[in-house]
Design a protein around this motif. Structure first.
Motif, short mmCIF file in Angstrom:
data_model
loop_
_atom_site.label_atom_id
_atom_site.label_comp_id
_atom_site.label_asym_id
_atom_site.label_seq_id
_atom_site.Cartn_x
_atom_site.Cartn_y
_atom_site.Cartn_z
N TRP A 80 -33.93 -33.99 58.88
CA TRP A 80 -33.61 -35.36 59.28
C TRP A 80 -32.27 -35.84 58.71
N THR A 123 -30.73 -43.50 54.68
CA THR A 123 -32.10 -43.61 55.21
C THR A 123 -33.00 -42.53 54.64
N VAL A 124 -32.48 -41.32 54.53
CA VAL A 124 -33.30 -40.23 53.98
C VAL A 124 -33.67 -40.54 52.53
N ASN A 175 -39.90 -42.75 62.66
CA ASN A 175 -39.62 -41.31 62.76
C ASN A 175 -40.75 -40.40 62.32
N ALA A 212 -38.29 -47.01 58.39
CA ALA A 212 -37.82 -45.74 58.96
C ALA A 212 -38.99 -44.79 59.19
N ARG A 253 -29.52 -36.51 61.24
CA ARG A 253 -29.95 -37.43 62.27
C ARG A 253 -30.07 -38.87 61.72
N LEU A 254 -30.63 -39.03 60.54
CA LEU A 254 -30.89 -40.39 60.03
C LEU A 254 -29.81 -40.86 59.06
#
Lengths: 294, 521
Positions: free
Chosen positions: A271, A279-280, A125, A121, A274-275
């Motif tokens: 983020w 994922t974060v 990003n 990721a 969005r993610l």
């Protein structure tokens, strides 16, 4: 060597076999018959090839190709592979969604998964600003080191990634702002220069002794509230530590003066939405593992 | 020639033609149907040797996976095991890791040079005695003979109409072949997993698909190559005859028809003697052709199809005994030997005169015989020396090799990081290999980098210069290691140092030369 009457081709004397007429260094190739089973094997491969084009995509059309009777497609197989991979990851992703970010690292397997996913990721990003090795550049923090403006625990990192820095659309975003001491004339030019010398002194760099002495007073009156009495920083307010070797916008005297006159304020997007949560969390664990995590 | 030598008992000449004799006819088709070869049964020294070699090679192949070898609780107990999932190769007391594949490569090189050695001594001995194609074809022929009888019976059966009896024989033959083929394919898979477990899983249909696939493919190839294609594999498919023929020299033993004593061949010895004609020892009975598994006539000289199995020697010796002539009309002989004897028989007129090499059933003194000293010529000794040196090298390397290893990769991006206190930190991926099937504690330490301290992500231990790291049996442990040097001890640029891995119990130790990078100013 005698020639065959009918074909006119050369006959090898020893074996009595026709030659192909080819000669290499005086060695001639005999034209012995092929075994018939070999011939049939050859025909079988032709039949196989033709049948293959019927069952699998093969013949080109104007803008596409024949689909083949079996309906096989490389995209469909790829999609299957992706689905299978997602299914295999689901166990970990579900766990990530529910577990507290601080608890991930007590599970070795989950940590490994988070680091691998976070690394991927990150490459999509984060590299644009922080660089492929997460080393940052002037204005963009180096994520490998141990200097954290907002804190370097995995929760702190998680919050920073999820809500961003000075990101207008997020209520929980991290905000810190330094007054433009020069531009709005809170401090004089001399005072700014002096305080810059003082900052160089506490960060262990070369400095002008007289200026630094004068600057200390200026610092205590104007800067200590956010940067701490000894320049040790104040994370609740996002006041960077000044008494160290790491500079976001440069540590030269002129760099510090410039930041005092009209401070630059970097922005990092939030983020979280969005993610997605998982994922974060993976990113937070990955960044934490780079070596500077607290 | 004395008449006592001319006893010719009833030796029935074989009505047989070498399969490649047809090539001498002028008009030949573009694509030829196979002419089936029906090798006749033969007895003799070389046949016996082939039985023994067949028993040994097949025995090794089928039994090896079932040998056990106790390696303790952390490693499999199979003596020979190629463990692909965990990438280990076990061979009795030796365990090979993937990076030690050089040992396998060395063995393969030895096998290659060994073949050169054998070929330069005894021609295509590999083809004739130990090649799997030869061994399994031989085995399949035994089955065929058991159900259908010897050569003549088989030829008759081939021509006979399809009666119940013929169908019965054929069904039994093919069924037995398939059973052998299944067992052959079945034996192969046991080299790759624990044999007893796999056998149980295989029979209860719980084994992995690849096991069934492998057995299926090997069953098909064994049946097809050993039963149906036979000599055609050697003649048309195998590249080895082309290569191997080029490795012979004039001192290599090859199966040779000694025409210096055999020609002119004659069917009626007595008649020839009465007429005062010259007569060689070959009575043209074709026994050598009848027994040949590739169906050739060795009297045409060395040829590609000959696999040097020497069954023609056995067949011919049997005939020579019966007609009271010395053995070895067909024999293993070198080209040098053959040329020498040929020169005696030819004399100056160019015709072969067997009486020139023979007086009263004894060969003249000038006839050259096999001499074991031809084994020890420069070429064979060089091959043997190279072969032996590689073997010795492997042995020494095997006994001296470490079972503990450390490998280090320096981070490339970033090569170094400056920390807030001004110290410089480098990141490394350190791989610790515990190559024995016992758990170990490996001490990882730094050497040659003054002031440096280490921290390891997944080891909960304060920064220091030495870490005790438990490594599981027979496993590699990969660690993220950070090495920091304080600001006042950093020297600009690169500096070499060592990561040292030690097992304090066995005193094994391995070091890795690494580099610490710092800013150049």
């Amino acid at each position: 060597m005698a020639d065959d009457k009918k074909t006119g081709r050369e006959i090898d004397e020893v074996s009595g076999v026709e030659t192909t007429g080819h000669s290499w260094d005086g060695i001639k190739e005999l034209d012995n018959p092929m075994p018939r089973w070999w011939l049939w094997t050859f025909y079988a491969t032709i039949v196989w090839a033709l049948a293959y084009t019927v069952f699998y995509p093969a013949w080109p059309l104007i803008s596409s190709s024949t689909g083949g009777l079996l309906g096989w497609s490389s995209r469909a197989t790829l999609q299957q592979d992706i689905d299978a991979a997602k299914e295999a990851q689901a166990v970990f992703l579900d766990k990530l969604a529910t577990i507290e970010v601080s608890e991930i690292q007590s599970d070795a397997e989950l940590t490994q998964f988070a680091i691998a996913g976070g690394s991927a990721a990150y490459k999509v990003n984060c590299v644009q600003c922080h660089g492929s090795g997460a080393t940052g550049s002037p204005g963009y923090p180096n994520l490998n080191d141990d200097d954290w403006i907002w804190g370097g625990t995995v929760e702190d990192i998680y919050t920073t990634i999820a809500h961003g820095i000075r990101h207008a659309g997020d209520d929980d975003t991290r905000v810190s702002e330094m007054p433009a001491y020069g531009a709005v004339e809170i401090l004089s030019k001399e005072e700014i220069s002096d305080v810059a010398w003082y900052v160089r002194k506490i960060s262990g760099q070369e400095f002008d002794a007289a200026g630094a002495d004068r600057g200390q007073v200026v610092f205590e009156d104007n800067c200590a509230a956010c940067h701490g009495d000894n320049g040790e920083g104040l994370r609740e307010l996002g006041g960077p530590r000044l008494a160290d070797a790491i500079w976001l916008y440069g540590g030269e005297h002129s760099d510090i003066v410039a930041q005092l006159n009209k401070p630059k304020h970097g922005v990092m997007p939030a983020w979280g939405e969005r993610l997605g949560e998982a994922t974060v969390k993976q990113l937070a664990v990955y960044i934490h593992s780079l070596g500077g995590g607290e | 020639m004395s008449t006592t030598l001319l006893k010719q008992p009833d030796i029935e000449p074989h009505d047989v033609k070498a399969v490649n004799a047809g090539a001498k006819q002028k008009a030949q088709p573009l694509y030829a149907a196979r002419e089936k070869v029906h090798p006749k049964r033969v007895q003799g020294t070389f046949r016996r040797l082939k039985w023994i070699i067949m028993a040994i090679t097949l025995g090794i192949y089928y039994i090896t996976p079932w040998l056990r070898w106790d390696r303790g609780e952390f490693a499999p107990d199979q003596a020979v095991l190629i463990d692909f999932p965990s990438r280990r190769f076990y061979f009795f007391f030796i365990e090979i890791w993937p990076q030690e594949f050089i040992f396998i490569a060395g063995l393969l090189v030895m096998a290659g040079i060994g073949l050169f050695l054998v070929t330069s001594v005894a021609g295509r001995a590999w083809c004739g005695y130990t090649c799997p194609q030869t061994v399994w074809t031989d085995l399949f022929l035994v089955v065929e003979r058991f159900f259908e009888g010897d050569r003549n019976a088989r030829i008759r059966l081939d021509k006979a109409p399809w009666t119940f009896e013929k169908i019965r024989k054929r069904v039994f033959k093919h069924a037995t072949w398939i059973v052998i083929a299944v067992l052959t394919g079945g034996a192969w898979i046991f080299y790759f997993a624990d044999a007893p477990t796999l056998l149980k899983d295989f029979l209860t249909f719980k084994a992995p698909f690849v096991a069934y696939g492998t057995v299926g493919v090997l069953t098909a190839t064994t049946y097809l190559f050993g039963g149906i294609m036979r000599e055609q594999v050697c003649i048309y498919m195998c590249p080895w005859p082309r290569i191997q023929a080029a490795m012979l020299d004039e001192d290599s033993l090859v199966v040779t028809y000694n025409d210096w004593r055999g020609e002119p061949r004659t069917k009626g010895l007595k008649k020839a003697a009465a007429a005062g004609d010259a007569a060689g020892d070959c009575i043209d009975c074709n026994a050598c052709v009848a027994v040949c598994p590739t169906g050739i006539d060795i009297r045409d000289g060395q040829q590609l199809e000959c696999i040097t199995c020497a069954l023609c020697i056995d067949a011919c010796n049997d005939i020579m005994d019966k007609i009271g002539r010395p053995r070895d009309l067909i024999s293993y002989a070198t080209l040098r030997e053959y040329n020498h004897n040929m020169a005696i028989a030819r004399g100056v007129d160019g015709e072969i005169h067997p009486e020139r090499v023979r007086r009263d059933n004894k060969f003249v003194d000038a006839v050259m015989h096999f001499d074991w000293r031809i084994f020890f010529r420069l070429r064979t000794m060089v091959y043997f020396l190279v072969w032996g040196l590689i073997g010795l090298g492997i042995l020494i390397a095997l006994t001296a090799r470490d079972r503990l290893e450390v490998n280090v990769q320096h981070d490339r991006n970033p090569v170094f990081v400056q920390l807030s206190d001004g110290s410089i930190r480098n990141g490394y991926t350190v791989k610790l290999l515990n190559m024995i099937p016992e758990p170990r504690t490996i001490f990882l330490s730094l050497d040659g980098l003054p002031g440096a301290t280490m921290s390891i992500n997944e080891i909960d231990q304060p920064d220091g210069v030495s870490f005790a790291i438990p490594v599981e049996p027979d496993k590699l442990r990969s660690l993220r290691v950070f090495v920091s040097v304080p600001r006042d001890r950093v020297s600009p640029g690169k500096r070499s140092f060592q990561f040292i891995a030690e097992d304090k119990q066995s005193f094994e130790r391995d070091a890795y030369d690494a580099v610490f990078e710092a800013p150049t100013k």
